[in-house]
Design a protein around this motif. Structure first.
Motif, mmCIF file in Angstrom:
data_model
loop_
_atom_site.group_PDB
_atom_site.id
_atom_site.type_symbol
_atom_site.label_atom_id
_atom_site.label_comp_id
_atom_site.label_asym_id
_atom_site.label_seq_id
_atom_site.Cartn_x
_atom_site.Cartn_y
_atom_site.Cartn_z
ATOM 1 N N VAL A 53 0.235 4.966 5.725
ATOM 2 C CA VAL A 53 -0.592 3.953 6.400
ATOM 3 C C VAL A 53 -0.480 2.625 5.652
ATOM 4 N N ARG A 54 -0.577 2.682 4.326
ATOM 5 C CA ARG A 54 -0.441 1.471 3.504
ATOM 6 C C ARG A 54 0.915 0.820 3.705
ATOM 7 N N ASP A 55 1.981 1.622 3.681
ATOM 8 C CA ASP A 55 3.330 1.074 3.797
ATOM 9 C C ASP A 55 3.536 0.392 5.144
ATOM 10 N N ALA A 56 2.970 0.972 6.191
ATOM 11 C CA ALA A 56 3.076 0.346 7.515
ATOM 12 C C ALA A 56 2.386 -1.012 7.517
ATOM 13 N N GLY A 57 1.250 -1.111 6.829
ATOM 14 C CA GLY A 57 0.534 -2.372 6.770
ATOM 15 C C GLY A 57 1.291 -3.435 5.998
ATOM 16 N N ARG A 301 -8.231 4.311 2.702
ATOM 17 C CA ARG A 301 -7.039 3.790 3.369
ATOM 18 C C ARG A 301 -6.935 4.305 4.801
ATOM 19 N N PRO A 306 -4.124 0.141 8.158
ATOM 20 C CA PRO A 306 -2.982 -0.472 7.456
ATOM 21 C C PRO A 306 -3.195 -1.917 7.048
#
Length: 835
Positions: A53-57, A301, A306
């Motif tokens: 989720v973080r990486d997508a953001g 998170r 994201p």
């Protein structure tokens, strides 16, 4: 706030919640709580989901694989505090300090050392309102000429900007809407940890926040909302391990998510683990376990999504950098090469090279940011005050919004931007011919907050009233109309607001009889001109179709000379009054309001200046850093005669925050008009109705007005303002109804006459909003005043009113004649005007 114990999660409930999280399904409180107990393979899976989720953001933000930090100095302005948190070593007592506050020279010495070493943030941390607990703090401020800790904080922030160029981030604790307004011009960002929403940790003896008035969860949640209403890029977060349950942690995260969805202002959410400190009441409590911290970060998170920026302080994680990065953080917070962490002095910050090395080992690149996050740097208005723009742009990469790492802060003047006039300055005339360029602003989908969150806050009133209540109300209206305001007659008053058919006709007849007894048969009007000197505004009121961004096709600003020109034209056309109102333009200089008044009085000494809504007054005073009373006194000395009582809408914050997003609270409106009255500056009073409101709120609004009038006697009239819906954002979003019904218009005007009887003699109806035929009907149901000729009217016309922008005296006299009444020209304060 909700105290949640929660159920004990099972392996099955954890697996079910993981499946939902992995497929992007929304989690409820129980599911999110269960995930915090994940350990072993389940925790690994939770961290994987959160990391994705973080990486997508980060990809969406245009900085894939980038983890940020801010290079700062920590300025402990005062370690005195009125609260008594049981885990805190930052707060202390006066005799343990060399001074109640750092002197300004000491503040600047810290900031200069930071600037020399390439820091860009000055983090001001301080206790909440120490002068309210410690005489030494009050004495220190008095000796140096400061009214409060916040006044001194503001002065220090300005000094840091001007002397060093570091960007202040302010953490003064609980702030009101007005205080946030005062501090926003001196700091690109501010913050306050929510910590927890568990009321029991504050209210019960032995709790970590017991005896700390500023730690009440409801108070802190109000600060989060007010920061959003004011448009402050704001940092908040939760503190775990202080006795809260997993469900209570989740409840706090849901509260943070709700606030951000509505206002879009939470630039950063910190998940901080409790670490026990010696010499505190909680010294024997175990530290929050790091896998517990990682699970909570991951849940945050997943819940916040994201686009959230999530931080864990690197000096509190015992070297577990990889674990926290896997959990979904994308920021390490502020790190200082100069000053210690004064809140956690026993745990030094890592060296920046070490932090970069650990971050790279986990597959990420460490990049420096400013105290204001990149998204808000790039957005500019409404998040960044124009006086801060030179300081921020000097340090920011215009493409990414991140810090230019090689840039070194340099002191710059903190001053008003250069004024730029022009734009569609003929809008007051062409609105009636070519109209507006479009039915909505280009930022419609973002500037007003999450429309679904707004819709969920609209109250659904109870409906229906009994015939006995209606009959009792009509009898009371005829015998003692003002008594309808009393709480014991509330059911009767509400029944009258709902009157229809013969009962409504009877109500209007009674109101007209009361009008005749109170003010006679004359229908009064004033020859005046409206001058809306700017429509640039970023407050984001959801009912307003007038406000424009500076770049919008319909945006404009008039110069002081152009305003004076229009006033002179009005005087030549026979006007005795100009009514001045504008948007809350961030580039309006602090001196601009008084300059306009002085220019009009210099050009046309006899012109009555009726100017500036309470919203304009309170925001201008905040920008100037002076109390409302002082600001109004300056305007009065410049020649201001009276003020319009607009910006009232509905004086009930429940509906107000749905309708206006960022406008002043009801209490602040009351403070401004009451202060004006005390200074001899009279005002009108208003109510805008027919949107997301209901009769119970109308009645409460009239009670507020009556209370002010009882104390000050300063209202000259009441003006009922039907909501014009056509281009109003809240209507276009499908939330507001399409204005009041014909029945409601008749009932509201009649009830205004009755409820305010003996307090406010003049009840005005708006021909702009009602049209000529509607105005005639209101004159036959309790009203005695038509308002003014206006000469120009932009606000209602931009909203879609179809009744034009001006009326001649002859046309107003014809409206009065159609109602069977004589017309009489008046002054602004309802004196007789010459022919």
């Amino acid at each position: 706030m909700v105290d949640r114990i929660g159920s004990v999660p099972t392996e099955a409930s954890v697996r079910r919640a993981l499946r939902r999280a992995a497929t992007g399904r929304a989690l409820d409180v129980d599911e999110a709580s269960a995930l915090q107990s994940a350990r072993g393979p389940a925790l690994d899976e939770l961290l994987r989901v959160a990391g994705e989720v973080r990486d997508a953001g980060l990809r969406e933000a245009g900085r894939p694989g980038v983890v940020t930090f801010s290079k700062k100095v920590f300025i402990p302005l005062t370690r005195l505090c009125r609260d008594r948190c049981h885990y805190c070593t930052f707060a202390t007592v006066p005799h343990r300090l060399p001074g109640a506050y750092l002197e300004k020279d000491e503040v600047l010495a810290i900031a200069r050392e930071g600037a020399a070493q390439g820091c860009k943030e000055a983090l001001f941390t301080l206790g909440d309102r120490p002068e309210e607990r410690w005489p030494a703090a009050r004495r220190w401020l008095d000796e140096r000429g400061y009214d409060s800790t916040l006044d001194y904080l503001r002065a220090c922030a300005v000094a840091v900007l001007e002397e060093t160029g570091l960007l202040p981030h302010l953490n003064p604790g609980v702030l009101s809407w007005s205080e946030l307004q005062r501090l926003k011009p001196v700091a690109p960002s501010m913050g306050m940890m929510l910590e927890t929403t568990a009321t029991r940790l504050w209210s019960e003896p032995g709790g970590p926040h017991f005896g700390s008035p500023d730690k009440e969860p409801a108070v802190r949640l109000r600060v989060l909302d007010d920061a959003g209403r004011v448009g402050v890029p704001f940092t908040t977060g939760i503190l775990i391990g202080i006795g809260e349950t997993p469900a209570e942690r989740v409840d706090a995260l849901f509260a943070i998510r709700r606030a951000h969805r509505e206002y879009g202002h939470l630039q950063e959410v910190i998940v901080q683990n409790f670490r026990a400190k010696p010499d505190t009441a909680m010294r024997g409590m175990p530290d929050a376990e790091l896998h517990d911290l990682a699970a909570t970060v991951a849940v945050a998170r997943v819940l916040l999504g994201p686009r959230a920026r999530i931080q864990a302080p690197p000096n509190l994680i015992a070297g577990e950098y990889d674990l926290l990065l896997r959990a979904g953080i994308d920021d390490w917070g502020g790190v200082s090469p100069v000053t210690p962490d004064h809140v956690n002095p026993e745990r030094p910050w890592p060296q920046l090279d070490e932090l970069a090395r650990h971050t790279a080992a986990a597959g990420f690149t460490l990049r420096e940011r400013l105290t204001i996050y990149p998204e808000y740097v790039r957005a500019g208005d409404p998040w960044l005050d124009p006086r801060l723009l030179p300081h921020v742009t000097a340090l920011a990469d215009p493409e990414t919004g991140l810090a230019v790492e090689a840039a070194r802060p340099v002191g710059r003047p903190w001053q008003e931007p250069e004024e730029v006039f022009g734009g569609r300055i003929d809008l007051h005339a062409t609105i009636d011919t070519t109209g507006r360029s479009g039915d909505r602003r280009g930022d419609f989908d973002s500037v007003y907050g999450d429309w679904s969150a707004v819709a969920g806050k609209v109250a659904v009133p109870a409906t229906g009233s009994s015939d006995p209540d209606l009959r009792a109300g009509l009898r009371l209206a005829a015998d003692d109309p003002a008594a309808l305001l009393e709480p014991r007659h509330e059911e009767a008053a509400l029944a009258l607001f709902g009157a229809d058919g013969p009962a409504l006709d009877a109500l209007c007849r009674i109101a007209d009889d009361v009008r005749r007894d109170a003010v006679g048969d004359d229908v009064t009007y004033v020859v005046n001109r409206n001058i809306n000197f700017s429509n640039v505004c970023y407050v984001g009121c959801r009912f307003c179709a007038f406000a424009q961004r500076e770049s919008d096709a319909d945006a404009y600003r008039l110069s002081v000379e152009q305003v004076a020109d229009r006033a002179e034209e009005a005087w030549a056309a026979g006007a005795s009054e100009v009514c001045l109102q504008g948007g809350i333009d961030p580039k309006m200089p602090v001196t601009g309001y008084a300059d306009i008044v002085r220019a009009i009085k210099a050009r046309v000494p006899g012109m009555h200046v009726h100017a500036f809504s309470p919203m304009e007054i309170v925001t201008a005073a905040a920008k100037a850093g002076v109390p409302v009373k002082e600001w109004l006194g300056q305007l009065r000395d410049a020649g201001l005669d009276t003020i319009p009582g607009t910006a009232a809408e509905i004086l009930d914050d429940e509906v107000r925050w749905v309708l206006t997003k960022g406008k002043l609270p009801a209490a602040a409106w009351v403070e401004v008009v009451s202060t004006a009255h005390e200074l001899g500056i009279r005002s009108s009073s208003t109510m805008m109705y027919g949107h997301v409101d209901h009769p119970g709120q109308w009645l409460a609004h009239f009670r507020v007005l009556a209370g002010v009038q009882d104390r000050t006697g300063g209202f000259t009239e009441f003006v009922a303002l039907p909501f014009v819906h056509t281009n109003a954002p809240i209507y276009l979003a499908g939330i507001a109804r399409p204005g009041p019904t014909w029945r409601e218009n008749r009932a509201v005007h009649a009830m205004a006459r009755l409820l305010l009887h003996g307090r406010i003699a003049n009840i005005q109806c708006s021909w702009v909003k009602l049209g000529d035929e509607g105005t005639v009907a209101m004159l036959q149901g309790g009203c005695n005043d038509l308002g003014g000729t206006l000469m120009e009217e932009t606000i209602s016309r931009m909203a879609g009113s179809g009744n034009g922008s001006a009326r001649t005296e002859e046309q107003l006299r014809a409206i009065a004649a159609a109602a069977g009444r004589p017309a009489r020209k008046r002054t602004t304060a309802y004196g007789h005007a010459g022919a």
